[in-house]
Enzyme design. Structure first.
Site, PDB file in Angstrom:
ATOM      1  N   LEU A 110      21.644   3.766 -71.360  1.00  0.00           N
ATOM      2  CA  LEU A 110      22.048   2.382 -71.036  1.00  0.00           C
ATOM      3  C   LEU A 110      23.561   2.290 -71.128  1.00  0.00           C
ATOM      4  O   LEU A 110      24.161   2.900 -72.014  1.00  0.00           O
ATOM      5  CB  LEU A 110      21.384   1.433 -72.043  1.00  0.00           C
ATOM      6  CG  LEU A 110      21.900   0.007 -72.261  1.00  0.00           C
ATOM      7  CD1 LEU A 110      20.754  -0.895 -72.715  1.00  0.00           C
ATOM      8  CD2 LEU A 110      23.027  -0.074 -73.301  1.00  0.00           C
ATOM      9  N   ASN A 111      24.199   1.551 -70.193  1.00  0.00           N
ATOM     10  CA  ASN A 111      25.600   1.158 -70.435  1.00  0.00           C
ATOM     11  C   ASN A 111      25.782  -0.339 -70.215  1.00  0.00           C
ATOM     12  O   ASN A 111      25.101  -1.103 -70.915  1.00  0.00           O
ATOM     13  CB  ASN A 111      26.632   2.075 -69.778  1.00  0.00           C
ATOM     14  CG  ASN A 111      26.584   2.246 -68.297  1.00  0.00           C
ATOM     15  OD1 ASN A 111      25.618   2.728 -67.743  1.00  0.00           O
ATOM     16  ND2 ASN A 111      27.635   1.879 -67.614  1.00  0.00           N
ATOM     17  N   ASP A 112      26.636  -0.779 -69.344  1.00  0.00           N
ATOM     18  CA  ASP A 112      27.082  -2.183 -69.343  1.00  0.00           C
ATOM     19  C   ASP A 112      25.965  -3.234 -69.284  1.00  0.00           C
ATOM     20  O   ASP A 112      25.000  -3.071 -68.536  1.00  0.00           O
ATOM     21  CB  ASP A 112      27.941  -2.476 -68.105  1.00  0.00           C
ATOM     22  CG  ASP A 112      29.012  -1.467 -67.852  1.00  0.00           C
ATOM     23  OD1 ASP A 112      29.174  -0.541 -68.656  1.00  0.00           O
ATOM     24  OD2 ASP A 112      29.691  -1.595 -66.820  1.00  0.00           O
ATOM     25  N   GLU A 152      38.224  -2.544 -65.495  1.00  0.00           N
ATOM     26  CA  GLU A 152      36.794  -2.607 -65.190  1.00  0.00           C
ATOM     27  C   GLU A 152      36.223  -3.907 -65.747  1.00  0.00           C
ATOM     28  O   GLU A 152      36.759  -4.485 -66.701  1.00  0.00           O
ATOM     29  CB  GLU A 152      36.054  -1.423 -65.814  1.00  0.00           C
ATOM     30  CG  GLU A 152      36.464  -0.084 -65.231  1.00  0.00           C
ATOM     31  CD  GLU A 152      35.528   1.056 -65.652  1.00  0.00           C
ATOM     32  OE1 GLU A 152      34.909   1.668 -64.785  1.00  0.00           O
ATOM     33  OE2 GLU A 152      35.432   1.326 -66.860  1.00  0.00           O
ATOM     34  N   GLN A 204      22.847  -1.555 -67.130  1.00  0.00           N
ATOM     35  CA  GLN A 204      23.039  -0.308 -66.394  1.00  0.00           C
ATOM     36  C   GLN A 204      22.097   0.708 -67.026  1.00  0.00           C
ATOM     37  O   GLN A 204      22.181   0.991 -68.232  1.00  0.00           O
ATOM     38  CB  GLN A 204      24.496   0.153 -66.519  1.00  0.00           C
ATOM     39  CG  GLN A 204      25.464  -0.680 -65.714  1.00  0.00           C
ATOM     40  CD  GLN A 204      25.389  -0.350 -64.232  1.00  0.00           C
ATOM     41  OE1 GLN A 204      25.884   0.658 -63.773  1.00  0.00           O
ATOM     42  NE2 GLN A 204      24.739  -1.220 -63.470  1.00  0.00           N
ATOM     43  N   ARG A 247      35.471  -2.986 -58.251  1.00  0.00           N
ATOM     44  CA  ARG A 247      34.065  -3.212 -58.627  1.00  0.00           C
ATOM     45  C   ARG A 247      33.869  -4.286 -59.695  1.00  0.00           C
ATOM     46  O   ARG A 247      34.815  -4.819 -60.230  1.00  0.00           O
ATOM     47  CB  ARG A 247      33.436  -1.897 -59.101  1.00  0.00           C
ATOM     48  CG  ARG A 247      34.102  -1.260 -60.297  1.00  0.00           C
ATOM     49  CD  ARG A 247      33.327   0.000 -60.713  1.00  0.00           C
ATOM     50  NE  ARG A 247      34.084   0.778 -61.658  1.00  0.00           N
ATOM     51  CZ  ARG A 247      34.896   1.793 -61.354  1.00  0.00           C
ATOM     52  NH1 ARG A 247      35.044   2.166 -60.103  1.00  0.00           N
ATOM     53  NH2 ARG A 247      35.555   2.431 -62.298  1.00  0.00           N
ATOM     54  N   ASP A 248      32.607  -4.520 -59.974  1.00  0.00           N
ATOM     55  CA  ASP A 248      32.139  -5.379 -61.069  1.00  0.00           C
ATOM     56  C   ASP A 248      32.440  -6.857 -60.835  1.00  0.00           C
ATOM     57  O   ASP A 248      33.180  -7.498 -61.599  1.00  0.00           O
ATOM     58  CB  ASP A 248      32.760  -4.919 -62.415  1.00  0.00           C
ATOM     59  CG  ASP A 248      32.590  -3.420 -62.651  1.00  0.00           C
ATOM     60  OD1 ASP A 248      31.636  -2.843 -62.113  1.00  0.00           O
ATOM     61  OD2 ASP A 248      33.423  -2.831 -63.379  1.00  0.00           O
ATOM     62  N   TYR A 280      25.768  -0.535 -59.442  1.00  0.00           N
ATOM     63  CA  TYR A 280      26.763  -0.678 -60.509  1.00  0.00           C
ATOM     64  C   TYR A 280      26.815  -2.122 -61.024  1.00  0.00           C
ATOM     65  O   TYR A 280      26.075  -2.986 -60.572  1.00  0.00           O
ATOM     66  CB  TYR A 280      28.133  -0.221 -59.981  1.00  0.00           C
ATOM     67  CG  TYR A 280      28.400   1.248 -60.210  1.00  0.00           C
ATOM     68  CD1 TYR A 280      27.370   2.143 -60.499  1.00  0.00           C
ATOM     69  CD2 TYR A 280      29.701   1.760 -60.145  1.00  0.00           C
ATOM     70  CE1 TYR A 280      27.620   3.494 -60.717  1.00  0.00           C
ATOM     71  CE2 TYR A 280      29.963   3.105 -60.363  1.00  0.00           C
ATOM     72  CZ  TYR A 280      28.926   3.968 -60.646  1.00  0.00           C
ATOM     73  OH  TYR A 280      29.195   5.294 -60.862  1.00  0.00           O
TER      74      TYR A 280
HETATM   75  C1  FRU Z   1      32.004   0.337 -66.931  1.00  0.00           C
HETATM   76  C2  FRU Z   1      31.559   0.882 -65.581  1.00  0.00           C
HETATM   77  C3  FRU Z   1      31.706  -0.163 -64.473  1.00  0.00           C
HETATM   78  C4  FRU Z   1      30.709   0.316 -63.460  1.00  0.00           C
HETATM   79  C5  FRU Z   1      29.582   0.810 -64.331  1.00  0.00           C
HETATM   80  C6  FRU Z   1      28.817   1.974 -63.790  1.00  0.00           C
HETATM   81  O1  FRU Z   1      31.402   0.989 -68.002  1.00  0.00           O
HETATM   82  O2  FRU Z   1      32.268   2.054 -65.255  1.00  0.00           O
HETATM   83  O3  FRU Z   1      33.007  -0.273 -63.970  1.00  0.00           O
HETATM   84  O4  FRU Z   1      30.311  -0.691 -62.587  1.00  0.00           O
HETATM   85  O5  FRU Z   1      30.171   1.171 -65.572  1.00  0.00           O
HETATM   86  O6  FRU Z   1      27.749   2.291 -64.640  1.00  0.00           O
END
Ligand code: FRU
Length: 468
Positions: free
Chosen positions: A38-40, A223, A56, A169-170, A99
């Site tokens: 898991l990330n964001d 980001e 994520q 992005r984002d 993303y």
């Molecule tokens: C930040 C990031 C975002 C991107 C996502 C991809 O951690 O790099 O910029 O959208 O993670 O997983």
């Protein structure tokens, strides 16, 4: 539904079925992936009374892989129910990853905006900065928070300013005076980090509006930008890559913090100095949203990308990373602060109330509140070796045991006094709120034996167990 979507659904279900559900270090209060990585946090919102947290997600590999959006819902931000994957990377414009992005709520509809990542194959010829990738802005909508319609491609790199690299992005969307605005993080061809603002009258057709940047270059990439106002203070948040020099030397590889905005971010404005959201080891890519009762909640990824210094022991168990506990962002005495959401109070059971010193081995999932600290005396040891202490105008967290830290060593913040400390500990994380949330230190840690020892001569100490 494409054949690819079908296969991804099946493979994800297999990975989740085979995941270890009772392993050590699994979190009780913090959102973690059902399997894998898991990330964001993405698409955070309260919609028709229900809280939604997307994330994520790479279910097939605890060390990351192609990203999709997993989905949790909750009535109270404490107990979450997993709803499965909502967005798979199954279209030509998002085939290398769904993303990060946001949720925007209006007229009973949830609008999810995200970046469709495309990475082309040919690493000999592409640098993946100015060539070899696409960052597409995509929209999907839902009226019930469960079924999401067709993905709609809204913008491609050719719609973004020509002096930007392919790193854009984002998206984060808000509405002001009847117009919609979208912030996106970007890296220019000169390697300057900034945020780009687009505007729209209908949430669908977007045109470039302006750019937000610091007077002097501040990192090469921003980001997950976020913009909101809380208690009359305007905040521009960004997770910044490429900060160098003395000030950043003993800090994380990337930073996550904010500028306060004087003036109008859509017109004439000036940005304050950058201040970190969190001074610990594991904090990145936070996102915020408004609750229906008017609070500003922020959740971060309790992890750090591209971090070679330390690892997480849960990789051996087939999963990695979690979110922070949801925090209320608020302003008191002109200072931006954070505290665990108040819903936590209902889950707290007082275990011990004492003065000066507290020593127990009783629990792993707890909150310890140390108030009225006198003469700046504060020293705590969590489990077998995470110390938190104040000394010489510095509050620091430091690991004394590598098994518990897995490579993490020391993080600190300078401050004149310490008056109050709140420690929120889960099975494998600690979040330490100092001076009514003026500073926060978040870290993962891997205790084999529970335990806490707090010494703060003259202070009141309360220890609460947190019920599930
Ligand atoms: C930040 C990031 C975002 C991107 C996502 C991809 O951690 O790099 O910029 O959208 O993670 O997983």
């Amino acid at each position: 539904m494409t054949a690819l979507t079908n296969d991804l659904i099946k493979l994800t279900a297999d990975a989740e079925r085979n995941a270890d559900r009772d392993g050590r270090f699994r979190q009780k209060l913090h959102l973690m992936p059902p399997a894998g990585w898991l990330n964001d946090p993405n698409g955070l919102c309260q919609f028709k009374g229900i809280y939604h947290a997307f994330f994520q997600y790479s279910p097939f590999n605890a060390e990351g892989g192609v990203k999709m959006w997993g989905h949790y819902t909750s009535h109270d931000m404490i107990q979450w129910e997993y709803q499965g994957v909502m967005l798979y990377p199954d279209q030509p414009f998002d085939c290398s990853g769904v993303y990060s992005g946001c949720a925007f709520i209006e007229n009973g509809t949830m609008y999810l905006y995200y970046t469709g990542n495309v990475k082309l194959e040919d690493s000999d010829n592409y640098d993946y900065i100015n060539s070899g990738r696409e960052s597409n802005t995509v929209l999907v909508t839902s009226t019930d928070g469960a079924y999401f319609g067709r993905k709609r491609l809204l913008m491609k790199n050719s719609d973004y300013p020509a002096d930007l690299t392919l790193h854009v992005r984002d998206p984060k969307v808000w509405k002001e005076d009847g117009t919609y605005y979208m912030l996106q993080g970007a890296r220019t061809k000169e390697d300057v980090g900034q945020a780009v603002i687009f505007r729209s009258e209908d949430r669908i057709h977007w045109t470039l509006y302006s750019r937000v940047e610091t007077k002097k270059k501040f990192g090469y990439m921003w980001e997950c930008p976020d913009y909101f106002e809380v208690d009359g203070v305007k905040i521009l948040s960004a997770s910044v890559q490429g900060l160098e020099g003395d000030e950043w030397k003993d800090r994380n590889v990337y930073q996550s913090g904010y500028f306060t905005v004087e003036g109008d971010i859509l017109g004439e404005y000036s940005l304050s100095d950058y201040r970190l959201w969190d001074y610990g080891f594991d904090y990145y890519a936070p996102q915020s949203f408004d609750t229906e009762d008017g609070r500003r909640i922020q959740i971060g990824w309790m992890g750090m990308p591209d971090c070679k210094e330390y690892t997480n022991r849960t990789v051996e168990d087939g999963w990695q990373h979690c979110f922070t506990f949801p925090r209320e962002v608020f302003v008191k005495d002109g200072i931006v602060r954070q505290r665990p959401v108040r819903e936590l109070e209902e889950r707290k059971i007082l275990l011990e109330e004492t003065k000066n010193i507290l020593k127990t081995k009783k629990c792993t999932v707890y909150e310890a509140v140390v108030s009225n600290i006198s003469d700046d005396q504060f020293h705590a040891v969590l489990a077998e070796g995470l110390t938190a202490e104040y000394e010489n105008n510095r509050f620091k967290i430091e690991f004394k045991n590598d098994k518990v830290s897995c490579g993490r060593k020391c993080r600190f913040a300078e401050m004149d006094h310490v008056t109050e400390v709140r420690i929120l500990s889960d099975e494998s994380s600690a979040e330490i709120f100092v001076n009514d949330g003026e500073y926060v230190f978040s870290t993962r840690y891997y205790p084999e034996e529970p335990g806490i020892c707090i010494e703060a001569e003259g202070a009141e100490i309360r220890l609460y167990e947190i019920s599930e």
